[in-house]
Design an enzyme around this catalytic site. Structure first.
Site, PDB file in Angstrom:
ATOM      1  N   GLY A   3       0.817  -1.211   0.000  1.00 55.98           N
ATOM      2  CA  GLY A   3       0.000   0.000   0.000  1.00 55.98           C
ATOM      3  C   GLY A   3       0.850   1.260   0.000  1.00 55.98           C
ATOM      4  O   GLY A   3       1.734   1.419  -0.844  1.00 55.98           O
TER       5      GLY A   3
ATOM      6  N   ASP B  68      -4.253  -4.418  -9.312  1.00 58.23           N
ATOM      7  CA  ASP B  68      -4.295  -4.843 -10.713  1.00 58.23           C
ATOM      8  C   ASP B  68      -3.449  -3.930 -11.587  1.00 58.23           C
ATOM      9  O   ASP B  68      -2.783  -4.385 -12.529  1.00 58.23           O
ATOM     10  CB  ASP B  68      -5.738  -4.868 -11.213  1.00 58.23           C
ATOM     11  CG  ASP B  68      -6.588  -5.896 -10.480  1.00 58.23           C
ATOM     12  OD1 ASP B  68      -6.018  -6.889  -9.991  1.00 58.23           O
ATOM     13  OD2 ASP B  68      -7.817  -5.700 -10.400  1.00 58.23           O
TER      14      ASP B  68
ATOM     15  N   GLY C  36     -13.173   3.546  -9.425  1.00 54.73           N
ATOM     16  CA  GLY C  36     -13.447   2.435 -10.328  1.00 54.73           C
ATOM     17  C   GLY C  36     -12.175   1.767 -10.785  1.00 54.73           C
ATOM     18  O   GLY C  36     -11.131   2.409 -10.944  1.00 54.73           O
TER      19      GLY C  36
END
Length: 300
Positions: A213, A244, A279
Protein backbone atom coordinates in the site's frame (compact mmCIF):
# COMPACT_ATOMS: atom_id res chain seq x y z
CA UNK A 1 11.59 0.14 -24.02
CA UNK A 2 10.53 -2.64 -26.39
CA UNK A 3 6.93 -3.80 -26.53
CA UNK A 4 6.55 -7.29 -25.10
CA UNK A 5 3.67 -9.76 -25.15
CA UNK A 6 1.76 -10.62 -21.97
CA UNK A 7 -0.76 -13.48 -21.89
CA UNK A 8 -3.27 -13.17 -19.05
CA UNK A 9 -5.34 -16.12 -17.87
CA UNK A 10 -8.05 -14.88 -15.57
CA UNK A 11 -11.47 -13.56 -14.77
CA UNK A 12 -13.92 -10.98 -15.96
CA UNK A 13 -16.54 -9.63 -13.56
CA UNK A 14 -19.19 -6.99 -13.94
CA UNK A 15 -18.53 -4.70 -10.96
CA UNK A 16 -21.34 -3.04 -9.04
CA UNK A 17 -19.87 -0.35 -6.78
CA UNK A 18 -21.86 1.04 -3.85
CA UNK A 19 -20.42 4.22 -2.34
CA UNK A 20 -21.38 4.06 1.35
CA UNK A 21 -21.27 6.68 4.12
CA UNK A 22 -20.20 3.80 6.40
CA UNK A 23 -20.47 0.02 6.50
CA UNK A 24 -23.90 -1.30 7.44
CA UNK A 25 -24.40 -3.13 10.72
CA UNK A 26 -25.89 -6.63 10.84
CA UNK A 27 -29.56 -6.51 9.82
CA UNK A 28 -29.40 -2.80 8.92
CA UNK A 29 -30.66 -1.26 5.67
CA UNK A 30 -28.35 1.55 4.61
CA UNK A 31 -28.75 3.92 1.66
CA UNK A 32 -25.73 4.21 -0.60
CA UNK A 33 -24.60 7.67 -1.62
CA UNK A 34 -24.07 6.51 -5.20
CA UNK A 35 -24.13 3.43 -7.42
CA UNK A 36 -21.64 2.82 -10.22
CA UNK A 37 -21.23 0.00 -12.75
CA UNK A 38 -17.78 -0.84 -14.07
CA UNK A 39 -16.16 -3.76 -15.86
CA UNK A 40 -13.84 -5.67 -13.54
CA UNK A 41 -12.32 -9.00 -12.61
CA UNK A 42 -8.65 -9.29 -11.71
CA UNK A 43 -7.70 -10.98 -14.97
CA UNK A 44 -9.46 -8.45 -17.17
CA UNK A 45 -8.21 -5.51 -15.12
CA UNK A 46 -4.63 -6.73 -15.29
CA UNK A 47 -4.86 -7.40 -19.02
CA UNK A 48 -6.10 -3.86 -19.63
CA UNK A 49 -3.49 -2.45 -17.25
CA UNK A 50 -0.73 -4.26 -19.16
CA UNK A 51 -2.08 -3.04 -22.50
CA UNK A 52 -2.30 0.57 -21.29
CA UNK A 53 1.24 0.23 -19.93
CA UNK A 54 2.44 -0.59 -23.43
CA UNK A 55 2.35 -4.38 -23.79
CA UNK A 56 0.72 -6.51 -26.45
CA UNK A 57 -1.85 -8.56 -24.53
CA UNK A 58 -3.86 -11.74 -25.01
CA UNK A 59 -6.70 -12.53 -22.57
CA UNK A 60 -7.79 -16.13 -21.90
CA UNK A 61 -11.12 -16.29 -20.07
CA UNK A 62 -14.54 -17.90 -19.69
CA UNK A 63 -17.68 -15.77 -20.07
CA UNK A 64 -21.40 -16.35 -19.92
CA UNK A 65 -23.58 -16.13 -23.03
CA UNK A 66 -25.13 -12.92 -21.73
CA UNK A 67 -24.93 -9.16 -22.12
CA UNK A 68 -22.11 -8.91 -19.58
CA UNK A 69 -20.05 -11.37 -21.61
CA UNK A 70 -20.70 -9.37 -24.77
CA UNK A 71 -19.60 -6.25 -22.89
CA UNK A 72 -16.34 -7.93 -21.89
CA UNK A 73 -15.47 -8.75 -25.50
CA UNK A 74 -16.33 -5.22 -26.59
CA UNK A 75 -14.21 -3.75 -23.80
CA UNK A 76 -11.17 -5.85 -24.69
CA UNK A 77 -11.52 -4.88 -28.35
CA UNK A 78 -11.57 -1.18 -27.41
CA UNK A 79 -8.51 -1.60 -25.21
CA UNK A 80 -6.51 -3.48 -27.83
CA UNK A 81 -6.57 -6.76 -25.88
CA UNK A 82 -6.84 -9.87 -28.05
CA UNK A 83 -9.50 -12.19 -26.60
CA UNK A 84 -9.40 -15.96 -26.44
CA UNK A 85 -12.66 -16.44 -24.55
CA UNK A 86 -14.99 -19.43 -24.26
CA UNK A 87 -18.70 -18.80 -23.69
CA UNK A 88 -20.48 -20.97 -21.12
CA UNK A 89 -24.03 -21.94 -22.12
CA UNK A 90 -25.45 -21.95 -18.57
CA UNK A 91 -23.32 -20.08 -16.06
CA UNK A 92 -23.54 -16.26 -16.07
CA UNK A 93 -20.60 -13.94 -16.48
CA UNK A 94 -18.98 -13.23 -13.12
CA UNK A 95 -20.13 -10.34 -10.95
CA UNK A 96 -18.64 -8.47 -7.98
CA UNK A 97 -20.32 -6.13 -5.52
CA UNK A 98 -17.84 -3.59 -4.15
CA UNK A 99 -18.71 -1.77 -0.94
CA UNK A 100 -16.73 1.46 -0.90
CA UNK A 101 -16.26 3.47 2.29
CA UNK A 102 -13.89 6.37 1.90
CA UNK A 103 -10.75 4.99 0.28
CA UNK A 104 -11.32 1.42 1.54
CA UNK A 105 -13.32 -1.36 -0.05
CA UNK A 106 -14.89 -4.73 0.64
CA UNK A 107 -15.63 -7.04 -2.29
CA UNK A 108 -18.24 -9.81 -2.59
CA UNK A 109 -17.69 -12.05 -5.59
CA UNK A 110 -20.05 -14.31 -7.57
CA UNK A 111 -17.59 -16.02 -9.96
CA UNK A 112 -20.08 -17.61 -12.39
CA UNK A 113 -18.47 -18.70 -15.67
CA UNK A 114 -14.99 -17.80 -14.45
CA UNK A 115 -14.86 -21.08 -12.55
CA UNK A 116 -15.68 -23.06 -15.70
CA UNK A 117 -12.42 -22.18 -17.45
CA UNK A 118 -10.90 -25.54 -18.40
CA UNK A 119 -7.27 -26.55 -18.78
CA UNK A 120 -7.91 -27.27 -22.46
CA UNK A 121 -8.82 -23.60 -22.99
CA UNK A 122 -5.82 -22.18 -21.11
CA UNK A 123 -2.87 -22.71 -23.45
CA UNK A 124 -1.20 -19.31 -23.92
CA UNK A 125 0.17 -18.11 -27.26
CA UNK A 126 3.92 -17.56 -27.61
CA UNK A 127 4.66 -14.63 -25.31
CA UNK A 128 7.13 -13.11 -22.88
CA UNK A 129 5.08 -13.26 -19.66
CA UNK A 130 2.12 -15.40 -18.57
CA UNK A 131 0.15 -13.74 -15.77
CA UNK A 132 -2.53 -15.46 -13.67
CA UNK A 133 -4.61 -14.80 -10.56
CA UNK A 134 -6.78 -17.06 -8.36
CA UNK A 135 -10.22 -16.11 -9.72
CA UNK A 136 -10.17 -19.04 -12.17
CA UNK A 137 -9.57 -22.75 -11.42
CA UNK A 138 -6.07 -23.76 -10.37
CA UNK A 139 -5.92 -26.64 -12.91
CA UNK A 140 -6.39 -24.12 -15.75
CA UNK A 141 -3.58 -21.95 -14.37
CA UNK A 142 -1.34 -24.99 -13.94
CA UNK A 143 -1.98 -25.95 -17.57
CA UNK A 144 -1.19 -22.43 -18.76
CA UNK A 145 2.05 -22.33 -16.77
CA UNK A 146 3.04 -25.79 -18.00
CA UNK A 147 2.54 -24.63 -21.60
CA UNK A 148 4.31 -21.29 -21.12
CA UNK A 149 7.51 -22.35 -22.86
CA UNK A 150 10.23 -19.81 -22.10
CA UNK A 151 7.80 -17.14 -20.87
CA UNK A 152 8.09 -15.96 -17.29
CA UNK A 153 5.18 -17.19 -15.21
CA UNK A 154 3.80 -14.61 -12.80
CA UNK A 155 1.20 -15.63 -10.21
CA UNK A 156 -0.80 -12.94 -8.47
CA UNK A 157 -2.04 -15.13 -5.61
CA UNK A 158 -5.26 -13.18 -5.09
CA UNK A 159 -7.83 -13.50 -3.74
CA UNK A 160 -6.07 -15.30 -0.88
CA UNK A 161 -6.33 -19.07 -1.34
CA UNK A 162 -3.42 -20.81 0.35
CA UNK A 163 -4.29 -24.25 -0.99
CA UNK A 164 -4.45 -23.13 -4.63
CA UNK A 165 -1.37 -20.94 -4.32
CA UNK A 166 0.67 -23.71 -2.71
CA UNK A 167 -0.21 -26.02 -5.57
CA UNK A 168 0.93 -23.44 -8.14
CA UNK A 169 4.10 -22.11 -6.49
CA UNK A 170 6.37 -24.83 -7.90
CA UNK A 171 5.27 -23.76 -11.41
CA UNK A 172 5.71 -20.04 -10.71
CA UNK A 173 8.69 -17.86 -11.58
CA UNK A 174 7.52 -14.66 -9.86
CA UNK A 175 4.94 -14.51 -7.07
CA UNK A 176 3.02 -11.26 -6.58
CA UNK A 177 0.98 -10.75 -3.39
CA UNK A 178 -0.09 -8.01 -1.01
CA UNK A 179 0.94 -8.09 2.62
CA UNK A 180 -2.17 -9.92 3.81
CA UNK A 181 -1.87 -12.59 1.14
CA UNK A 182 1.83 -12.95 1.92
CA UNK A 183 1.13 -13.55 5.60
CA UNK A 184 -1.37 -16.27 4.69
CA UNK A 185 1.31 -18.06 2.66
CA UNK A 186 4.24 -17.48 5.05
CA UNK A 187 2.72 -17.04 8.53
CA UNK A 188 6.03 -17.68 10.30
CA UNK A 189 7.71 -14.72 8.55
CA UNK A 190 5.87 -12.08 10.58
CA UNK A 191 4.51 -8.83 9.16
CA UNK A 192 7.56 -7.14 7.64
CA UNK A 193 7.20 -6.95 3.85
CA UNK A 194 10.87 -7.69 3.16
CA UNK A 195 10.89 -10.72 5.45
CA UNK A 196 7.72 -12.00 3.83
CA UNK A 197 9.13 -11.52 0.33
CA UNK A 198 12.34 -13.34 1.28
CA UNK A 199 10.40 -16.24 2.79
CA UNK A 200 8.23 -16.59 -0.31
CA UNK A 201 11.07 -16.16 -2.81
CA UNK A 202 12.44 -19.51 -1.72
CA UNK A 203 9.24 -21.21 -2.86
CA UNK A 204 9.28 -19.98 -6.49
CA UNK A 205 11.70 -19.98 -9.39
CA UNK A 206 12.93 -16.38 -9.42
CA UNK A 207 11.42 -13.82 -7.05
CA UNK A 208 8.55 -12.78 -4.80
CA UNK A 209 6.96 -9.33 -4.71
CA UNK A 210 5.00 -8.04 -1.71
CA UNK A 211 3.00 -4.85 -2.18
CA UNK A 212 2.42 -2.79 0.94
CA UNK A 213 0.00 0.00 0.00
CA UNK A 214 1.34 3.44 0.96
CA UNK A 215 4.72 1.86 1.79
CA UNK A 216 5.24 0.79 -1.83
CA UNK A 217 6.55 -2.68 -2.67
CA UNK A 218 9.43 -5.05 -1.99
CA UNK A 219 10.92 -7.64 -4.36
CA UNK A 220 13.12 -10.43 -3.02
CA UNK A 221 15.17 -12.56 -5.38
CA UNK A 222 15.53 -16.26 -4.74
CA UNK A 223 18.96 -16.38 -3.19
CA UNK A 224 19.01 -13.09 -1.36
CA UNK A 225 18.87 -9.66 -3.05
CA UNK A 226 16.05 -7.38 -1.87
CA UNK A 227 14.74 -4.43 -3.91
CA UNK A 228 12.45 -1.72 -2.55
CA UNK A 229 10.31 0.90 -4.29
CA UNK A 230 8.51 3.47 -2.11
CA UNK A 231 5.11 4.79 -3.12
CA UNK A 232 4.75 8.50 -3.95
CA UNK A 233 2.21 10.54 -1.98
CA UNK A 234 -1.15 10.65 -3.77
CA UNK A 235 -4.70 11.72 -2.95
CA UNK A 236 -6.43 8.36 -2.44
CA UNK A 237 -9.97 8.13 -3.75
CA UNK A 238 -10.46 4.39 -4.41
CA UNK A 239 -7.94 1.56 -3.94
CA UNK A 240 -10.01 -1.01 -5.88
CA UNK A 241 -7.81 -1.20 -8.99
CA UNK A 242 -4.42 -0.49 -7.42
CA UNK A 243 -3.19 -4.06 -7.18
CA UNK A 244 -4.29 -4.84 -10.71
CA UNK A 245 -2.62 -1.70 -12.04
CA UNK A 246 0.60 -2.78 -10.31
CA UNK A 247 0.45 -6.30 -11.72
CA UNK A 248 -0.28 -5.18 -15.28
CA UNK A 249 2.40 -2.50 -15.38
CA UNK A 250 4.95 -4.76 -13.67
CA UNK A 251 4.39 -7.54 -16.21
CA UNK A 252 4.33 -5.14 -19.15
CA UNK A 253 7.70 -3.78 -18.06
CA UNK A 254 9.16 -7.28 -17.66
CA UNK A 255 7.80 -8.33 -21.06
CA UNK A 256 9.39 -5.25 -22.62
CA UNK A 257 12.81 -6.13 -21.29
CA UNK A 258 12.99 -4.17 -18.03
CA UNK A 259 14.96 -5.59 -15.13
CA UNK A 260 13.29 -6.41 -11.82
CA UNK A 261 14.07 -3.01 -10.26
CA UNK A 262 12.61 -1.03 -13.16
CA UNK A 263 9.56 -3.30 -13.34
CA UNK A 264 9.00 -2.85 -9.59
CA UNK A 265 9.12 0.95 -9.94
CA UNK A 266 6.70 0.85 -12.87
CA UNK A 267 4.29 -1.27 -10.85
CA UNK A 268 4.39 1.06 -7.85
CA UNK A 269 3.87 4.10 -10.06
CA UNK A 270 0.87 2.51 -11.78
CA UNK A 271 -0.67 1.32 -8.51
CA UNK A 272 -0.29 4.74 -6.95
CA UNK A 273 -1.93 6.48 -9.90
CA UNK A 274 -4.82 4.00 -9.80
CA UNK A 275 -5.67 5.03 -6.24
CA UNK A 276 -6.57 8.54 -7.41
CA UNK A 277 -9.53 7.54 -9.64
CA UNK A 278 -12.86 5.87 -8.82
CA UNK A 279 -13.45 2.44 -10.33
CA UNK A 280 -11.05 -0.29 -11.37
CA UNK A 281 -10.83 0.09 -15.17
CA UNK A 282 -11.15 3.90 -15.22
CA UNK A 283 -8.25 4.09 -12.77
CA UNK A 284 -5.76 1.98 -14.75
CA UNK A 285 -3.10 4.41 -15.98
CA UNK A 286 -1.59 4.64 -19.45
CA UNK A 287 2.09 4.33 -20.27
CA UNK A 288 2.64 8.09 -20.57
CA UNK A 289 1.22 8.78 -17.10
CA UNK A 290 3.35 6.04 -15.55
CA UNK A 291 6.46 7.38 -17.28
CA UNK A 292 5.68 10.93 -16.18
CA UNK A 293 5.40 9.90 -12.52
CA UNK A 294 8.63 7.92 -12.76
CA UNK A 295 10.34 10.93 -14.33
CA UNK A 296 9.41 13.01 -11.26
CA UNK A 297 11.74 10.78 -9.25
CA UNK A 298 9.24 10.06 -6.48
CA UNK A 299 9.43 6.30 -7.12
CA UNK A 300 13.08 5.31 -6.63
Amino acid sequence: MATGHVAVIGSFNADLVLDLPRMAARGETLAARALHRFPGGKGSNQAIAAARAGARVTMLASLGTDAEGDAALALWAREGVQARAVRHPVLPTGMAVILLEGGDNRIILAPGANMALAAADAAPPPCDVVLAQLEVPAPAIAAAFAAAGGARRVLNAAPADAAAATRLLPLTDILLVNAGEAMALAPAAGQDAAALAQALAGQVGQAAVVTAGPAGAVLAMRGGAVLRAPAPPVAVRDTTGAGDAFAGAFCAALAGGADHAAALRAGVAAGSLACTVLGAVPSLPHRAAIAALLDEGLVR
